[in-house]
Design a protein around this motif. Structure first.
Motif, PDB file in Angstrom:
ATOM      1  N   ALA A 104     -22.945  -9.630 -11.771  1.00  0.00           N
ATOM      2  CA  ALA A 104     -24.251  -9.119 -11.765  1.00  0.00           C
ATOM      3  C   ALA A 104     -24.788  -8.620 -13.080  1.00  0.00           C
ATOM      4  O   ALA A 104     -23.835  -7.972 -14.097  1.00  0.00           O
ATOM      5  CB  ALA A 104     -24.447  -7.937 -10.748  1.00  0.00           C
ATOM      6  N   LYS A 105     -25.760  -8.814 -13.561  1.00  0.00           N
ATOM      7  CA  LYS A 105     -26.413  -8.324 -14.606  1.00  0.00           C
ATOM      8  C   LYS A 105     -27.785  -7.988 -14.703  1.00  0.00           C
ATOM      9  O   LYS A 105     -28.610  -8.749 -14.007  1.00  0.00           O
ATOM     10  CB  LYS A 105     -26.355  -9.512 -15.756  1.00  0.00           C
ATOM     11  N   ALA A 106     -28.325  -6.774 -15.371  1.00  0.00           N
ATOM     12  CA  ALA A 106     -29.673  -6.336 -15.396  1.00  0.00           C
ATOM     13  C   ALA A 106     -30.142  -6.753 -17.032  1.00  0.00           C
ATOM     14  O   ALA A 106     -29.467  -6.421 -17.855  1.00  0.00           O
ATOM     15  CB  ALA A 106     -29.666  -4.855 -15.190  1.00  0.00           C
ATOM     16  N   GLY A 130     -41.135  -8.922 -21.572  1.00  0.00           N
ATOM     17  CA  GLY A 130     -40.783 -10.313 -21.420  1.00  0.00           C
ATOM     18  C   GLY A 130     -40.008 -10.655 -20.503  1.00  0.00           C
ATOM     19  O   GLY A 130     -40.153 -11.880 -20.038  1.00  0.00           O
ATOM     20  N   PHE A 131     -38.974 -10.046 -20.397  1.00  0.00           N
ATOM     21  CA  PHE A 131     -38.031 -10.109 -19.174  1.00  0.00           C
ATOM     22  C   PHE A 131     -37.622  -8.982 -18.389  1.00  0.00           C
ATOM     23  O   PHE A 131     -37.443  -7.997 -19.126  1.00  0.00           O
ATOM     24  CB  PHE A 131     -36.822 -10.975 -19.304  1.00  0.00           C
ATOM     25  N   ALA A 132     -37.575  -8.958 -17.338  1.00  0.00           N
ATOM     26  CA  ALA A 132     -37.093  -7.742 -16.682  1.00  0.00           C
ATOM     27  C   ALA A 132     -36.481  -8.162 -15.180  1.00  0.00           C
ATOM     28  O   ALA A 132     -37.143  -8.186 -13.977  1.00  0.00           O
ATOM     29  CB  ALA A 132     -38.152  -6.741 -16.512  1.00  0.00           C
ATOM     30  N   THR A 133     -35.125  -8.462 -15.141  1.00  0.00           N
ATOM     31  CA  THR A 133     -34.527  -9.267 -14.071  1.00  0.00           C
ATOM     32  C   THR A 133     -33.289  -8.622 -13.656  1.00  0.00           C
ATOM     33  O   THR A 133     -32.412  -7.785 -14.466  1.00  0.00           O
ATOM     34  CB  THR A 133     -34.141 -10.443 -14.393  1.00  0.00           C
ATOM     35  N   LEU A 134     -32.671  -8.817 -12.417  1.00  0.00           N
ATOM     36  CA  LEU A 134     -31.439  -8.307 -11.867  1.00  0.00           C
ATOM     37  C   LEU A 134     -30.826  -9.971 -11.290  1.00  0.00           C
ATOM     38  O   LEU A 134     -31.565 -10.469 -10.468  1.00  0.00           O
ATOM     39  CB  LEU A 134     -31.794  -7.673 -10.535  1.00  0.00           C
TER      40      LEU A 134
END
Length: 250
Positions: A19-21, A45-49
């Motif tokens: 898992a990575k944020a 730009g990106f904000a993901t899990l």
């Protein structure tokens, strides 16, 4: 012509196994856009899990949710099967909506776009030529295909592409060059580094009409998904290990 210059630092945090944020913020420095004032504001730009569902010598699958590139947000599932040392097959499926900034207010649209693309990736080891094919349904519902042919020179990559959607054609060339330092930081709790490479794509065929019609649109789910980055994973790892053993990278 229109242009925008931003600085976009990114933060990546490993959470638990697989898992990575990721959070990337685009900070505007200059732009001359008149139709879209989103570029006047600090924006994600990106904000993901992301969660790696499976990873072995035969198959890889990843699920990602959050804010992607191309002003898309939603969920994305990607899977790849390694058939042999030269050929990969897989798919990219996403369910997304749009988002934008209007007079400093961030607005998120309802998730209403389903994209499904099947992909084939062939790498010829002797010539280091890579052929990639995407075919299916793009973000805005248009059916089509895209083929990329590239030549790898160590960590450099240059190639041409062609695409077809709704009977409209597009073509151009692209390149990816390494810009990060050769020596990587030592492992620790926090590591800071420059981006590994710079990617650029040039439209040569229809002078932007393809983009204005929102044809052949796809998004990235991470900042480092540039053209040619870690081009052919088994080959890339082997080449990197050889460089490490020879003391080229540390």
């Amino acid at each position: 012509w229109e242009a925008a210059i931003d600085i976009a630092p990114a933060l990546e945090i490993d959470l638990w196994k697989g898992a990575k944020a990721t959070l990337q913020v685009a900070i505007p420095l200059w732009n001359n856009f008149k139709r879209d004032n989103s570029f006047d504001y600090i924006r994600p730009g990106f904000a993901t899990l992301s969660q790696q569902l499976i990873s072995n010598q035969w198959i890889e699958a990843n699920l990602t949710a959050g804010i992607f590139s191309q002003n898309r947000n939603g969920v994305d599932l990607r899977a790849t099967a390694h058939l042999n040392k030269n050929l990969d097959l897989g798919f990219i499926a996403g369910y997304t909506g749009g988002w934008y900034v209007d007079d400093g207010k961030y607005k998120f649209c309802q998730l209403d776009k389903l994209n499904l693309l099947f992909k084939a990736d062939y790498y010829e080891q002797n010539s280091k030529v890579q052929v990639q094919l995407l075919a299916g349904k793009f973000v805005y519902g248009d059916m089509g295909a895209r083929v990329d042919i590239s030549r790898h020179l160590a960590e450099y990559n240059i190639g041409v592409y062609g695409s077809l959607a709704k009977d409209d054609k597009d073509a151009g060339f692209f390149l990816s060059i390494p810009i990060g330092p050769k020596k990587m930081p030592k492992h620790g709790v926090v590591r800071a580094r420059l981006t590994e490479s710079m990617s650029w794509q040039q439209n040569m065929f229809n002078h932007g009409t393809y983009l204005q019609k929102h044809l052949g649109v796809m998004y990235k789910t991470a900042p480092n998904q540039g053209v040619g980055d870690k081009y052919w994973q088994p080959e890339y790892i082997q080449e990197y290990v050889v460089k490490y053993l020879n003391g080229v990278v540390k």
